[in-house]
Design a protein around this motif. Structure first.
Motif, PDB file in Angstrom:
ATOM      1  N   HIS A 186     -42.207 -46.027 112.284  1.00 53.76           N
ATOM      2  CA  HIS A 186     -43.049 -45.261 111.371  1.00 53.76           C
ATOM      3  C   HIS A 186     -43.699 -44.107 112.136  1.00 53.76           C
ATOM      4  N   PRO A 187     -43.813 -42.918 111.541  1.00 52.25           N
ATOM      5  CA  PRO A 187     -44.377 -41.774 112.283  1.00 52.25           C
ATOM      6  C   PRO A 187     -45.840 -41.925 112.661  1.00 52.25           C
ATOM      7  N   LEU A 188     -46.581 -42.791 111.961  1.00 56.58           N
ATOM      8  CA  LEU A 188     -47.988 -43.020 112.301  1.00 56.58           C
ATOM      9  C   LEU A 188     -48.222 -44.351 112.998  1.00 56.58           C
ATOM     10  N   TYR A 189     -47.476 -45.377 112.598  1.00 56.00           N
ATOM     11  CA  TYR A 189     -47.754 -46.738 113.059  1.00 56.00           C
ATOM     12  C   TYR A 189     -46.703 -47.294 114.014  1.00 56.00           C
ATOM     13  N   GLY A 190     -45.721 -46.478 114.408  1.00 55.44           N
ATOM     14  CA  GLY A 190     -44.692 -46.980 115.310  1.00 55.44           C
ATOM     15  C   GLY A 190     -43.992 -48.185 114.708  1.00 55.44           C
ATOM     16  N   GLY A 191     -44.061 -49.322 115.419  1.00 56.61           N
ATOM     17  CA  GLY A 191     -43.462 -50.548 114.905  1.00 56.61           C
ATOM     18  C   GLY A 191     -44.462 -51.496 114.274  1.00 56.61           C
ATOM     19  N   TRP A 192     -45.698 -51.023 114.070  1.00 54.46           N
ATOM     20  CA  TRP A 192     -46.757 -51.885 113.538  1.00 54.46           C
ATOM     21  C   TRP A 192     -46.828 -51.791 112.011  1.00 54.46           C
ATOM     22  N   PHE A 193     -45.762 -52.238 111.374  1.00 53.33           N
ATOM     23  CA  PHE A 193     -45.707 -52.257 109.917  1.00 53.33           C
ATOM     24  C   PHE A 193     -44.583 -53.197 109.503  1.00 53.33           C
ATOM     25  N   TYR A 194     -44.507 -53.455 108.210  1.00 56.59           N
ATOM     26  CA  TYR A 194     -43.495 -54.376 107.685  1.00 56.59           C
ATOM     27  C   TYR A 194     -42.849 -53.732 106.463  1.00 56.59           C
ATOM     28  N   ILE A 195     -41.523 -53.715 106.432  1.00 56.50           N
ATOM     29  CA  ILE A 195     -40.819 -53.191 105.257  1.00 56.50           C
ATOM     30  C   ILE A 195     -40.601 -54.336 104.279  1.00 56.50           C
ATOM     31  N   GLY A 196     -41.183 -54.191 103.104  1.00 54.15           N
ATOM     32  CA  GLY A 196     -41.110 -55.235 102.094  1.00 54.15           C
ATOM     33  C   GLY A 196     -40.016 -54.994 101.072  1.00 54.15           C
ATOM     34  N   PRO A 197     -40.262 -55.399  99.823  1.00 54.59           N
ATOM     35  CA  PRO A 197     -39.214 -55.351  98.802  1.00 54.59           C
ATOM     36  C   PRO A 197     -38.851 -53.935  98.374  1.00 54.59           C
ATOM     37  N   VAL A 198     -37.747 -53.854  97.674  1.00 59.47           N
ATOM     38  CA  VAL A 198     -37.335 -52.638  96.978  1.00 59.47           C
ATOM     39  C   VAL A 198     -37.430 -52.914  95.479  1.00 59.47           C
ATOM     40  N   ILE A 199     -38.067 -51.988  94.758  1.00 56.83           N
ATOM     41  CA  ILE A 199     -38.202 -52.112  93.311  1.00 56.83           C
ATOM     42  C   ILE A 199     -37.248 -51.117  92.655  1.00 56.83           C
ATOM     43  N   ILE A 200     -36.374 -51.619  91.786  1.00 59.55           N
ATOM     44  CA  ILE A 200     -35.430 -50.775  91.074  1.00 59.55           C
ATOM     45  C   ILE A 200     -36.053 -50.338  89.748  1.00 59.55           C
ATOM     46  N   LEU A 201     -36.162 -49.029  89.552  1.00 58.29           N
ATOM     47  CA  LEU A 201     -36.638 -48.476  88.282  1.00 58.29           C
ATOM     48  C   LEU A 201     -35.396 -48.148  87.453  1.00 58.29           C
ATOM     49  N   GLU A 202     -34.842 -49.182  86.838  1.00 54.87           N
ATOM     50  CA  GLU A 202     -33.483 -49.127  86.298  1.00 54.87           C
ATOM     51  C   GLU A 202     -33.275 -48.011  85.275  1.00 54.87           C
ATOM     52  N   ASP A 203     -34.233 -47.758  84.432  1.00 56.66           N
ATOM     53  CA  ASP A 203     -34.073 -46.758  83.375  1.00 56.66           C
ATOM     54  C   ASP A 203     -34.609 -45.394  83.767  1.00 56.66           C
ATOM     55  N   VAL A 204     -34.947 -45.223  85.032  1.00 64.04           N
ATOM     56  CA  VAL A 204     -35.524 -43.966  85.490  1.00 64.04           C
ATOM     57  C   VAL A 204     -34.527 -43.270  86.407  1.00 64.04           C
ATOM     58  N   THR A 205     -33.931 -42.201  85.931  1.00 71.43           N
ATOM     59  CA  THR A 205     -32.995 -41.436  86.741  1.00 71.43           C
ATOM     60  C   THR A 205     -33.563 -40.051  87.002  1.00 71.43           C
ATOM     61  N   CYS A 206     -33.433 -39.619  88.245  1.00 74.84           N
ATOM     62  CA  CYS A 206     -33.977 -38.316  88.641  1.00 74.84           C
ATOM     63  C   CYS A 206     -32.893 -37.542  89.387  1.00 74.84           C
ATOM     64  N   PRO A 207     -31.984 -36.886  88.660  1.00 73.64           N
ATOM     65  CA  PRO A 207     -30.875 -36.189  89.327  1.00 73.64           C
ATOM     66  C   PRO A 207     -31.327 -35.086  90.264  1.00 73.64           C
ATOM     67  N   PHE A 208     -32.521 -34.514  90.034  1.00 72.61           N
ATOM     68  CA  PHE A 208     -32.993 -33.411  90.865  1.00 72.61           C
ATOM     69  C   PHE A 208     -34.111 -33.844  91.815  1.00 72.61           C
ATOM     70  N   GLN A 209     -34.264 -35.157  91.968  1.00 70.89           N
ATOM     71  CA  GLN A 209     -35.301 -35.677  92.847  1.00 70.89           C
ATOM     72  C   GLN A 209     -35.057 -35.217  94.286  1.00 70.89           C
ATOM     73  N   GLU A 210     -36.076 -34.629  94.901  1.00 74.78           N
ATOM     74  CA  GLU A 210     -35.956 -34.159  96.271  1.00 74.78           C
ATOM     75  C   GLU A 210     -36.226 -35.300  97.244  1.00 74.78           C
ATOM     76  N   GLU A 211     -35.285 -35.538  98.151  1.00 73.66           N
ATOM     77  CA  GLU A 211     -35.437 -36.601  99.138  1.00 73.66           C
ATOM     78  C   GLU A 211     -35.654 -35.972 100.515  1.00 73.66           C
ATOM     79  N   MET A 212     -36.777 -36.304 101.108  1.00 71.29           N
ATOM     80  CA  MET A 212     -37.159 -35.672 102.368  1.00 71.29           C
ATOM     81  C   MET A 212     -36.450 -36.304 103.566  1.00 71.29           C
ATOM     82  N   GLY A 213     -36.157 -37.600 103.481  1.00 76.10           N
ATOM     83  CA  GLY A 213     -35.585 -38.282 104.626  1.00 76.10           C
ATOM     84  C   GLY A 213     -36.668 -38.622 105.643  1.00 76.10           C
ATOM     85  N   SER A 214     -36.390 -39.593 106.491  1.00 75.72           N
ATOM     86  CA  SER A 214     -37.382 -40.026 107.473  1.00 75.72           C
ATOM     87  C   SER A 214     -37.437 -39.078 108.667  1.00 75.72           C
TER      88      SER A 214
END
Length: 280
Positions: A186-214
């Motif tokens: 993590h850019p602020l916490y290094g390895g001091w964090f935990y990656i939890g679940p992924v929530i699928i927003l099944e009916d929400v599509t964003c074809p033009f959603q901008e993805e910044m990347g890590s």
């Protein structure tokens, strides 16, 4: 009846209605993406959680086909992060409120408590339903060596924490037959964090959603090799977590919690509860 009980009864009633005849109404309701994000943000304490959005197609593009998520490529998903103060600010209050029921599998139950809270809030405020199958928990498995979600990749694609892997190293220093596990930073916490679940927003599509990347916070390849060596060879000394300068890290109690396993953790949680939670 207090508000928490009303919310719980309302949610249970909704689930029954969904299963036994109200599907048409629910599936036709498509709330605004911005409204969904606002509700999720209110449901998760800011001093304990972060979340980042990504498109399913971007995730599928980086993983082996056997790990693909079977949704439209523009479907939006959220990667949930637990940040350093989650133990003191959210887990302990949950433990004190829940009591002995939370001692066994405490982290799983704590995580599901907040995911259920998101489900309830979205339904109450937006009439938007996320089924249980739409929340993918680590490390739930579909079969041997087949997790339902590769949370490290999801967190990387979503822009939360860069996923450093052997394949990214140009001058590979390890024997070909040696397994080298990757790790997120993590850019602020290094390895001091935990990656939890992924929530699928099944009916929400964003074809033009901008993805910044890590953000790649380890530009120097030697530093990346150092990180992977520390994580794979000396992970218990926690030095890999401090591969960068961090703004926050775990307390001694939180680290002790993570470094205690199996039945020992259940006993540790029970002892911690008896010591720190007010007696009725």
């Amino acid at each position: 009846m207090d508000s928490s009980n009303r919310s719980f009864i309302f949610f249970v009633a909704f689930q029954c209605a969904f299963l036994f005849g109200s599907q048409a109404f629910i599936l036709k309701h498509h709330p605004n993406y911005t409204d969904i994000i606002s509700v999720v943000r209110k449901a998760l304490p800011r001093d304990s959680f972060e979340f980042y959005d990504f498109k399913i197609g971007s995730y599928n593009a980086l993983v082996d086909p056997k790990f693909h998520l079977n949704y439209h490529e523009n479907t939006t998903a959220l990667s949930i992060f637990m940040i350093p103060r989650v133990f003191e600010e959210s887990f302990v209050p949950y433990l004190c409120e829940t009591g002995p029921c939370a001692f066994n599998n405490s982290w799983t139950k704590f995580t599901k408590y907040y995911m259920t809270k998101i489900q309830m809030k979205l339904w109450e405020e937006l009439s938007y339903y996320i089924p249980d199958k739409g929340i993918l928990y680590p490390p739930h498995m579909l079969g041997p060596r087949h997790p339902t979600i590769l949370v490290e990749t999801a967190g990387h694609v979503a822009g939360g924490a860069y996923y450093y892997q052997r394949k990214d190293i140009t001058d590979d220093p390890w024997p070909k037959n040696k397994t080298i596990y990757g790790v997120n930073i993590h850019p602020l916490y290094g390895g001091w964090f935990y990656i939890g679940p992924v929530i699928i927003l099944e009916d929400v599509t964003c074809p033009f959603q901008e993805e910044m990347g890590s953000k790649d916070v380890l530009i120097d390849e030697a530093k990346k090799i150092e990180l992977l060596n520390l994580f794979n060879e000396e992970w218990q000394n926690q030095k890999w977590r401090d591969i960068i300068c961090v703004t926050k890290n775990y307390t001694e109690e939180y680290l002790e919690y993570w470094m205690t396993y199996g039945e020992g953790r259940t006993k540790w949680v029970a002892k911690y509860h008896d010591k720190h939670c007010p007696k009725e």
